[in-house]
Design a protein around this motif. Structure first.
Motif, short mmCIF file in Angstrom:
data_model
loop_
_atom_site.label_atom_id
_atom_site.label_comp_id
_atom_site.label_asym_id
_atom_site.label_seq_id
_atom_site.Cartn_x
_atom_site.Cartn_y
_atom_site.Cartn_z
N TRP A 131 0.84 -1.21 0.00
CA TRP A 131 0.00 0.00 0.00
C TRP A 131 0.87 1.25 0.00
CZ3 TRP A 131 -0.59 3.67 4.07
CH2 TRP A 131 -1.63 4.58 3.88
N MET A 132 1.98 1.21 0.71
CA MET A 132 2.86 2.38 0.79
C MET A 132 3.71 2.55 -0.46
SD MET A 132 4.34 2.62 4.67
CE MET A 132 5.08 4.20 4.24
N TRP A 133 4.26 1.46 -0.99
CA TRP A 133 5.30 1.55 -2.01
C TRP A 133 4.83 1.31 -3.43
CZ3 TRP A 133 10.27 3.21 -1.25
CH2 TRP A 133 10.64 3.42 0.08
N ALA A 134 3.60 0.93 -3.64
CA ALA A 134 3.09 0.78 -5.01
C ALA A 134 3.09 2.13 -5.72
CB ALA A 134 1.69 0.17 -5.00
N GLY A 135 2.83 3.21 -4.99
CA GLY A 135 2.85 4.54 -5.59
C GLY A 135 4.24 4.93 -6.05
N PHE A 136 5.26 4.57 -5.27
CA PHE A 136 6.65 4.82 -5.67
C PHE A 136 6.96 4.11 -6.98
CE2 PHE A 136 10.90 2.90 -5.66
CZ PHE A 136 11.70 4.03 -5.67
N ALA A 137 6.59 2.83 -7.06
CA ALA A 137 6.82 2.07 -8.29
C ALA A 137 6.05 2.68 -9.46
CB ALA A 137 6.41 0.61 -8.08
N MET A 138 4.82 3.10 -9.21
CA MET A 138 3.99 3.66 -10.28
C MET A 138 4.61 4.93 -10.86
SD MET A 138 0.22 5.33 -9.96
CE MET A 138 1.01 6.66 -9.03
N VAL A 139 5.12 5.82 -10.00
CA VAL A 139 5.69 7.08 -10.48
C VAL A 139 6.93 6.84 -11.33
CG1 VAL A 139 6.83 9.19 -9.71
CG2 VAL A 139 4.73 8.45 -8.60
N LEU A 140 7.83 5.96 -10.88
CA LEU A 140 9.03 5.67 -11.66
C LEU A 140 8.70 5.03 -12.99
CD1 LEU A 140 11.71 4.44 -9.09
CD2 LEU A 140 11.36 6.71 -10.03
N ILE A 141 7.77 4.07 -12.97
CA ILE A 141 7.40 3.38 -14.20
C ILE A 141 6.68 4.33 -15.15
CG2 ILE A 141 6.01 1.50 -15.16
CD1 ILE A 141 6.57 -0.02 -12.54
N ALA A 142 5.84 5.21 -14.61
CA ALA A 142 5.15 6.18 -15.45
C ALA A 142 6.15 7.12 -16.13
CB ALA A 142 4.16 6.98 -14.61
N ALA A 143 7.23 7.50 -15.41
CA ALA A 143 8.27 8.35 -16.02
C ALA A 143 8.95 7.61 -17.17
CB ALA A 143 9.28 8.76 -14.97
N GLY A 144 9.22 6.31 -16.96
CA GLY A 144 9.82 5.53 -18.04
C GLY A 144 8.86 5.33 -19.20
N LEU A 145 7.59 5.20 -18.89
CA LEU A 145 6.59 4.98 -19.92
C LEU A 145 6.44 6.22 -20.81
CD1 LEU A 145 4.59 2.79 -20.82
CD2 LEU A 145 2.90 3.85 -19.34
N ALA A 146 6.66 7.39 -20.20
CA ALA A 146 6.54 8.62 -20.99
C ALA A 146 7.62 8.72 -22.06
CB ALA A 146 6.61 9.82 -20.05
N SER A 147 8.76 8.03 -21.85
CA SER A 147 9.84 8.08 -22.84
C SER A 147 9.77 6.98 -23.88
CB SER A 147 11.19 8.00 -22.11
OG SER A 147 11.32 6.74 -21.46
N VAL A 148 8.79 6.10 -23.77
CA VAL A 148 8.63 5.02 -24.77
C VAL A 148 8.14 5.63 -26.09
CG1 VAL A 148 7.33 2.94 -25.36
CG2 VAL A 148 8.23 3.25 -23.04
N PRO A 149 8.82 5.37 -27.21
CA PRO A 149 8.37 5.92 -28.50
C PRO A 149 6.96 5.45 -28.85
CG PRO A 149 10.59 5.03 -28.67
CD PRO A 149 10.06 4.59 -27.35
N ARG A 150 6.06 6.37 -29.06
CA ARG A 150 4.70 6.00 -29.39
C ARG A 150 4.61 5.36 -30.78
NH1 ARG A 150 4.58 6.24 -24.84
NH2 ARG A 150 3.30 7.50 -23.45
N GLU A 151 5.61 5.64 -31.63
CA GLU A 151 5.58 5.05 -32.97
C GLU A 151 5.65 3.53 -32.91
OE1 GLU A 151 7.74 7.25 -31.92
OE2 GLU A 151 7.13 9.12 -32.92
N LEU A 152 6.43 3.01 -31.94
CA LEU A 152 6.54 1.56 -31.82
C LEU A 152 5.21 0.95 -31.40
CD1 LEU A 152 10.02 1.25 -30.03
CD2 LEU A 152 9.49 0.88 -32.44
N LEU A 153 4.52 1.60 -30.49
CA LEU A 153 3.24 1.07 -30.04
C LEU A 153 2.21 1.11 -31.16
CD1 LEU A 153 3.04 2.81 -26.53
CD2 LEU A 153 3.98 0.58 -27.10
N GLU A 154 2.20 2.24 -31.90
CA GLU A 154 1.25 2.35 -33.00
C GLU A 154 1.57 1.35 -34.11
OE1 GLU A 154 -1.49 3.97 -32.96
OE2 GLU A 154 -1.05 4.78 -30.97
N ALA A 155 2.86 1.14 -34.37
CA ALA A 155 3.24 0.18 -35.40
C ALA A 155 2.79 -1.23 -35.04
CB ALA A 155 4.76 0.21 -35.61
N ALA A 156 2.91 -1.59 -33.75
CA ALA A 156 2.46 -2.90 -33.31
C ALA A 156 0.95 -3.05 -33.48
CB ALA A 156 2.85 -3.13 -31.85
N ARG A 157 0.20 -1.98 -33.18
CA ARG A 157 -1.26 -2.04 -33.35
C ARG A 157 -1.64 -2.14 -34.82
NH1 ARG A 157 -0.87 2.19 -29.23
NH2 ARG A 157 -1.46 1.31 -27.20
#
Length: 450
Positions: A324-350
């Protein structure tokens, strides 16, 4: 002809020049840099290097510190029951706590990208990180309280349980003096068989008048009927000294409304009935010669929920508080990494026909692997040192079952007065952390090279 023979002056080969001293990036001299680093190095030595060295030395001495104990303190790590339980629980913590927290953080980070109120959700999930371990421990000590009127977890659990399985209204009912009923597998049964055309009295006591069902009416005695068995089950008690007749239905006594009665013959139930609001019931002729039983379901105690802080569930319950305490920590770091993922790759896969689950599993997760590794390693180091939550949430009766190495270090060093073993535990914890830190440093170096 050589140049010398031609009258020229011979040139001697130039001596190799001394290697040039590499200047720092900022142009700062090494002496000046060392002077600036000196206070930090002194603090590092005083607060880190010296305690580690002293702990290593102290781990080889006995409790008083005046006798060399060799490796006896380290042998205790694998022979002492408390330390072995702590080690087992630490393994459970390292395996499950970082994994669950990271998985939840990944799910939250991916899902909140798709909703308009994602920022508000992230803020709410991250908010527990602002709470100290002490405060979180107190909060979850109340959440896991056994009393459903206090503990939120049991209040929800009891509400769901009682929706599908109501408890009995007569949990404390039992036969009184000179009763024809005898105990039988949690319920009660008549001492002898009953016969058609007979009125049967099934008196009980032990239920307070204010705890009787609202539908209960004054008990009645029905007339005996040929070919049937009639009877009454009621609260055979009237307030006041010398008031009421034992084993007889009195005007002020109430019937056990809804009580279930079974006719048992040769171990099988041949007929059953449910008492009316006045406690009366009727059984058919098949019950002739059977014994009447009030089954255990009539006396089922109210469901008070789960013993979250009992010996078997205390460690998973505390891990739940940690997540309950640390899931938010993991979420913030992962969300920062997710923001740098090229959207072109995701769209190409779709475009290539991949489903959302395939995009998540085959594209998003592999691209987030470095961030996930950072989160998992950080949480692994964190849980190896977990102390506060276990110490506060686990009650004294189950603290031994929830024990972890950091808590055992505290207990051995301060409660039991065995600093040698406490130092050995500290060194052992350091040895457990070093490989994780080494892995993290290697991964960071690979990232720098890229």
């Amino acid at each position: 002809m050589t140049p010398a023979a031609a009258g020229g002056v011979a040139k001697t080969p130039a001596a190799p020049s001394a290697p040039r001293r590499r200047k720092s990036v900022t142009g700062t001299r090494r002496t000046v840099a060392a002077l600036f680093l000196l206070p930090a190095l002194v603090l590092l030595g005083a607060l880190v290097v010296y305690p580690i060295g002293y702990s290593i030395v102290r781990s080889f001495y006995n409790a008083s510190g005046d006798g060399f104990a060799g490796i006896d303190n380290y042998k205790a790590l694998f022979t002492d029951d408390g330390i072995r339980t702590a080690l087992k629980n630490n393994i459970i913590w390292v395996v499950f706590a970082p994994t669950v927290a990271t998985a939840l953080g990944l799910v939250f980070a991916v899902l909140t990208e798709r909703v308009r109120w994602g920022t508000a959700f992230k803020l709410v999930v991250f908010m527990p990180m602002a709470i100290s371990m002490l405060a979180a421990g107190i909060i979850f000590r109340l959440v896991y309280d056994q009393d459903p009127d206090k503990g939120v977890a049991n209040a929800v659990w009891v509400g769901v349980h009682d929706t599908f399985a109501q408890s009995s209204a007569f949990p404390k009912a039992h036969p009184g003096r000179n009763s024809p009923l005898r105990p039988d597998r949690g319920g009660f049964i008549t001492a002898g068989p009953v016969h058609a055309g007979q009125w049967v009295a099934l008196p009980l006591v032990g239920v307070a008048p204010d705890q009787m069902p609202d539908s209960a009416e004054k008990a009645a005695r029905p007339e005996a009927k040929p070919g049937e068995i009639t009877g009454t089950t009621w609260q055979d008690f009237t307030r006041g000294k010398g008031v009421g007749r034992l084993g007889e239905v009195d005007p002020a006594e109430l019937g056990y409304a809804g009580m279930r009665i079974e006719a048992v013959k040769d171990g099988e139930v041949v007929a059953s009935a449910k008492a009316a609001d006045d406690g009366t019931f009727t059984l058919p002729a098949q019950a002739d010669g059977a014994r009447l039983r009030l089954p255990a379901g009539n006396f089922k105690a109210p469901y008070n929920g789960v013993d979250w802080l009992g010996p078997s569930l205390v460690t998973p319950a505390i891990i739940g508080a940690y997540v309950w305490m640390w899931a938010g920590f993991a979420m913030v770091l992962i969300a920062a990494g997710l923001a740098s993922v090229p959207r072109e790759l995701l769209e190409a896969a779709r475009v290539d026909g991949a489903t959302e689950w395939q995009v998540f599993r085959r594209v998003t997760v592999p691209l987030l692997a470095p961030v996930l590794a950072v989160v998992v390693v950080t949480l692994m180091i964190n849980v190896l040192k977990i102390f506060d939550l276990v110490y506060i949430i686990a009650p004294g009766s189950s603290q031994d079952d929830a024990n972890v190495l950091a808590l055992e270090l505290y207990r051995k060093g301060f409660s039991e007065g065995r600093p040698g073993i406490a130092s050995a535990i500290a060194v052992f914890l350091l040895l457990l952390v070093i490989p994780v830190m080494f892995f993290n440093m290697r991964r960071l170096r690979r990232e720098v090279r890229r």
